[in-house]
Design a protein around this motif. Structure first.
Motif, PDB file in Angstrom:
ATOM      1  N   TYR A 137       0.775  -1.134   0.024  1.00 57.48           N
ATOM      2  CA  TYR A 137      -0.027   0.108   0.091  1.00 57.48           C
ATOM      3  C   TYR A 137       0.919   1.394  -0.103  1.00 57.48           C
ATOM      4  O   TYR A 137       0.711   2.159  -0.892  1.00 57.48           O
ATOM      5  N   MET A 138       1.681   1.572   1.016  1.00 57.74           N
ATOM      6  CA  MET A 138       2.427   2.853   1.198  1.00 57.74           C
ATOM      7  C   MET A 138       3.331   2.901  -0.175  1.00 57.74           C
ATOM      8  O   MET A 138       3.289   4.146  -0.581  1.00 57.74           O
ATOM      9  N   ALA A 139       3.902   1.855  -0.593  1.00 57.08           N
ATOM     10  CA  ALA A 139       4.704   2.154  -2.199  1.00 57.08           C
ATOM     11  C   ALA A 139       3.787   2.558  -3.138  1.00 57.08           C
ATOM     12  O   ALA A 139       4.032   3.427  -4.034  1.00 57.08           O
ATOM     13  N   SER A 140       2.317   2.087  -3.181  1.00 57.85           N
ATOM     14  CA  SER A 140       1.580   2.352  -4.329  1.00 57.85           C
ATOM     15  C   SER A 140       1.130   3.788  -4.186  1.00 57.85           C
ATOM     16  O   SER A 140       0.578   4.161  -5.176  1.00 57.85           O
ATOM     17  N   VAL A 141       1.200   4.327  -2.893  1.00 64.66           N
ATOM     18  CA  VAL A 141       0.791   5.767  -3.214  1.00 64.66           C
ATOM     19  C   VAL A 141       2.140   6.769  -3.082  1.00 64.66           C
ATOM     20  O   VAL A 141       2.009   7.798  -2.604  1.00 64.66           O
ATOM     21  N   GLY A 142       3.136   5.961  -3.403  1.00 68.38           N
ATOM     22  CA  GLY A 142       4.497   6.712  -3.715  1.00 68.38           C
ATOM     23  C   GLY A 142       5.343   7.208  -2.240  1.00 68.38           C
ATOM     24  O   GLY A 142       6.318   7.589  -2.589  1.00 68.38           O
ATOM     25  N   VAL A 143       4.930   6.240  -1.417  1.00 62.47           N
ATOM     26  CA  VAL A 143       5.930   6.280   0.016  1.00 62.47           C
ATOM     27  C   VAL A 143       6.951   5.202  -0.247  1.00 62.47           C
ATOM     28  O   VAL A 143       6.539   3.942   0.285  1.00 62.47           O
TER      29      VAL A 143
END
Length: 342
Positions: A137-143
């Motif tokens: 999730y976090m990587a999917s929102v650019g984090v």
């Protein structure tokens, strides 16, 4: 219902075939110190029957029935029935990993001043819900590099786009102080309440983010990503959410973070508009959107798209569907590979 430290707040509507897996993921927790309040947000007899079967065998599960009062109204009804020292919103189609309760309570026990603990989540889709997608999730929102769990999350972090996964444990006193998911709290019906509550929490409380994926986030086959009009509404809602959460009293650094995030979201919106216009055969509209995307963020991607639309729009029309098919097949293959090597 028995007393427990952590109360899960679940509002359920139209997920009669999915909520069983959600409930079972809560029951599978390594730490049993939880209660689950499920709000049948629409008085569905089928929903009541499904949840009732679990509640009959587990005193930690409570069913509350009411007319449909919307998502936030359902969450707040669940919060009103909860008794835990900590509360955690859990959607009726998502799941937890077994150590969720154990890990978040350990943070609160080690640092009594912490008011909320966020986590990362695996994403999964249909039809094979047992397979995690390769990007969490976090990587999917650019984090890709979230703050350390030892460092409190700041408003700059959140306004920069580091918005934790919605399923987080929040100390009840902090939840009440920021008014939870109060439907009247923002005065804006079309905002993402999870963005708002994170902005409220980090202003006044010590909020931590665990880097571990301790939940699973379902991407349903009827998700908004398949409907351009719904995507447009969601993008606009998300931008309004950041603006509402930020408020008006910002430092220069916070204002810069907000501006950067809004520009990024508008950029992504224009890229999507360009793509859909191109696939609809409207090269002129696609070119205008691509030019606006390049104005917002002078990236190689936007520049290449705009140049291609100026020189050879027909070639881009042929390339895009093939690229999408390859990307989709690759994501599924990587998800299966991750599962087989786990």
């Amino acid at each position: 219902m028995v007393s427990a430290r952590l109360s899960f707040l679940t509002t359920a509507w139209g997920t009669e075939d999915l909520i069983g897996a959600t409930i079972e993921s809560v029951q599978a927790q390594t730490c049993p110190d939880w209660e689950l309040v499920v709000v049948d947000n629409g008085e569905s007899d089928a929903m009541a029957e499904v949840v009732g079967r679990y509640a009959a065998d587990d005193a930690r599960i409570c069913l509350v029935r009411q007319p449909n009062r919307g998502y936030r109204g359902g969450v707040m009804t669940a919060a009103g029935a909860a008794s835990g020292e900590f509360v955690c919103v859990l959607d009726s189609d998502d799941m937890l990993l077994p150590r969720f309760v154990e890990r978040v309570l350990a943070v609160f026990d080690a640092e009594p001043g912490v008011a909320a603990v966020g986590v990362d989540a695996h994403r999964f889709g249909e039809p094979d819900v047992s397979v995690n997608l390769p990007v969490d999730y976090m990587a999917s929102v650019g984090v890709h590099h979230p703050p350390s769990a030892d460092t409190p999350l700041t408003l700059v972090d959140v306004l920069s786009g580091c918005v934790p996964y919605y399923c987080a444990a929040i100390r009840r006193s902090a939840w009440d102080a920021v008014e939870g998911y109060d439907p009247q709290g923002t005065g804006m019906p079309d905002v993402d309440e999870s963005v708002i509550i994170w902005c409220r929490l980090v202003r006044d409380f010590d909020v931590r983010l665990l880097p571990e994926a301790l939940a699973r986030y379902r991407l349903r086959s009827d998700s908004l990503s398949r409907d351009p009009a719904r995507v447009e509404r969601f993008e606009n809602e998300l931008m309004r959410s950041f603006q509402a959460g930020a408020g008006t009293s910002l430092s220069a650094e916070e204002a810069a973070a907000l501006d950067s995030t809004l520009r990024r979201l508008r950029y992504q919106q224009q890229i999507r508009r360009s793509r859909h216009a191109l696939l609809d055969g409207d090269a002129a509209a696609a070119r205008i959107a691509a030019r606006e995307a390049f104005r917002l963020r002078r990236t190689a991607r936007a520049g290449t798209i705009y140049a291609g639309l100026c020189v050879a729009p027909g070639a881009l029309t042929r390339i895009h569907p093939a690229k999408q098919a390859i990307t989709a097949r690759t994501e599924v293959a990587l998800g299966r590979l991750r599962k087989s090597s786990a």
